[in-house]
Write an enzyme that holds these catalytic residues in place. Structure first.
Site, PDB file in Angstrom:
ATOM      1  CB  THR A  82       2.771   4.238   2.564  1.00 37.19           C
ATOM      2  OG1 THR A  82       4.142   4.401   2.176  1.00 37.19           O
ATOM      3  CG2 THR A  82       2.293   5.518   3.220  1.00 37.19           C
ATOM      4  N   PRO A 135       8.830  -0.192  -2.152  1.00 38.03           N
ATOM      5  CG  PRO A 135       8.973   0.707  -4.276  1.00 38.03           C
ATOM      6  CD  PRO A 135       8.491  -0.497  -3.543  1.00 38.03           C
ATOM      7  CB  CYS A 136       7.227   1.439   2.265  1.00 42.75           C
ATOM      8  SG  CYS A 136       6.791  -0.152   1.526  1.00 42.75           S
ATOM      9  CB  THR A 137       6.899   6.787   3.313  1.00 45.56           C
ATOM     10  OG1 THR A 137       7.150   7.008   1.923  1.00 45.56           O
ATOM     11  CG2 THR A 137       7.459   7.940   4.119  1.00 45.56           C
TER      12      THR A 137
END
Length: 487
Positions: free
Chosen positions: A23, A2-4
């Protein structure tokens, strides 16, 4: 993971740089920043997760890498810039749908059930991709092309988004099922915002199967869509997000609010993000994949967006009053982030110093962004010699400690955090400017290592001072305190 992700085209940035940032949101993964020199690159790559074995080309380039400190689950290099000034970040986990995954299933490792059977290797994934691609490319486009061939040959066991940048271009690539993919060169005047969903909301198939100026994809993508009845678009429109992505209730809690926050920051005048007449809300499925920002974007803006926790809105988990909506959406600056990087390729300096990698360890909400030259043979110990045990002798653990201590007392510590972030970025930029000038005037580009040493010494001093302040505040607010003058 899970990243942005945030991608910045050269005409959208304040100095003509391209930037790719992400991230890396694992589960409190202990991370470090190292330089992988050509002699350290393996000849054969073996994946820990999928057990796939891949022979690697000769003559790799050196590159920076943010691997996991504990190698038990593989490298997980995350991000880096190579000696040809090409940046890469891999990967952002993205969404898909059952129609796509059934038509082209993920290539998963299958362990033999009996002694007569053999294990069947899986495809490549986030653990592997940077090591397999970054040392062998000399442009962002080459990154897409190399990874595309690897995906077609070996497949992947997960849905991922990958970014590449060089001095001129930024490319975004998304996997489709086990073996298919598509990629776009982002518009030079735009910023892409990616929150763990299949992102592209437009794609030029004519270009992809023609001149390939800004669109690339699997050779059989049109047939794949047609034969598996994947096209949900109406009136001749082609929106990849509707075909390959998701439209779930969970997206409205976990994904789309992050795009809303970043879009709101980038285009507060061009679009309406709040109120009854808002064009986009935190739960809109049609938030644009890329936007032309209302003003030019600097590394500080990228860091701010990736530190986001819906500040200035009723959704901020740190807001003092209970709005009934506090903390309802997944923040961008999340607690379990291992590392965040901004890979910046600058246009107005010699090739030897074009690459700058901004590093933040731990939760971006509480961390400071540290700029470093990437054209070096080694990274200072403060960033590269990270232990699995907590220690204030390295940037990773000091950053984690600041975040964990400040979070419960946000209102009391936020001023110290903001001063810390501002000081480190200001002093870091000052040292980069000083050494840019020194190296351009002298022609001695080996001073990059001296510069990084001074930048890390500054960071250690500022980080220790901030940790002292945050620790004192947290200690004073312990629940077993007592105000009677008994000392």
């Amino acid at each position: 993971m899970p990243c942005t992700t945030v991608l910045v085209g050269r005409k959208a940035s304040n100095d003509g740089s391209t930037m790719i940032a992400r991230t890396d949101d694992g589960h409190f993964d202990v991370k470090k920043l190292i330089k992988v020199n050509p002699k350290d690159q393996p000849k054969k790559y073996i994946s820990k997760i999928s057990h796939v074995e891949i022979e690697l080309p000769e003559n790799p380039l050196g590159y920076t890498s943010c691997p996991s400190v504990d190698p038990k689950d593989g490298v997980w290099a995350a991000t880096g810039i190579n000696e040809a000034n090409v940046g890469m970040t891999a990967t952002e986990t993205i969404t898909s749908n059952p129609r796509v995954l059934a038509a082209d299933p993920p290539v998963e490792y299958k362990k033999a059930k009996t002694r007569k059977e053999k294990d069947v290797p899986g495809g490549i994934g986030e653990e592997d991709i940077v090591v397999l691609v970054l040392p062998y490319i000399r442009s962002a486009r080459e990154g897409v092309e190399r990874l595309g061939k690897l995906l077609e040959e070996y497949g992947t066991y997960e849905s991922n988004g990958i970014a590449f940048n060089d001095e001129h271009e930024v490319w975004w690539m998304e996997t489709i099922g086990g073996h298919h993919w598509m990629a776009r060169r982002i518009p030079e005047d735009s910023v892409v915002i990616m929150p763990n969903q299949f992102g592209m909301d437009g794609f030029d198939l004519k270009d992809a199967f023609g001149k390939q100026e800004a669109n690339l994809c699997s050779a059989d993508l049109k047939e794949f869509i047609r034969d598996n009845h994947l096209d949900l678009n109406q009136d001749g429109k082609f929106n990849p997000r509707d075909i390959f992505g998701s439209r779930r209730d969970m997206d409205h809690i976990y994904n789309t609010p992050r795009a809303w926050f970043m879009g709101r920051y980038l285009t507060p005048e061009s679009h309406r993000w709040d109120g009854p007449d808002a064009e986009f809300t935190p739960e809109s499925d049609n938030i644009p994949w890329c936007l032309k920002p209302d003003r030019k974007v600097a590394a500080e803006d990228v860091k701010y967006m990736l530190s986001g926790h819906y500040q200035g809105t009723p959704y901020d988990p740190y807001i003092n009053r209970d709005t009934g909506m506090r903390g309802m959406y997944r923040s961008i600056g999340i607690n379990r982030t291992g590392v965040t990087s901004i890979c910046q390729i600058r246009p107005d300096v010699p090739d030897a110093i074009k690459g700058i990698e901004w590093i933040i360890f731990g939760s971006t909400t509480f961390g400071a962004a540290l700029p470093l030259y990437t054209n070096v043979s080694r990274i200072p110990d403060y960033l590269s010699k990270v232990t699995l045990d907590t220690s204030t002798e390295n940037y990773y653990w000091s950053s984690r400690l600041i975040g964990a201590l400040a979070d419960p007392w946000y209102a009391s510590t936020v001023q110290n955090i903001e001063r810390y972030e501002l000081t480190v970025m200001t002093k870091g930029r000052t040292l980069i400017r000083e050494y840019d000038r020194k190296m351009i005037e002298s022609g001695n580009f080996s001073l990059t290592e001296e510069a990084n040493g001074k930048i890390c010494a500054m960071a250690k001093e500022e980080t220790t001072a901030t940790l002292n302040k945050i620790l004192l505040t947290a200690s004073e607010k312990m629940k077993n305190g007592y105000k009677m003058a008994d000392n």
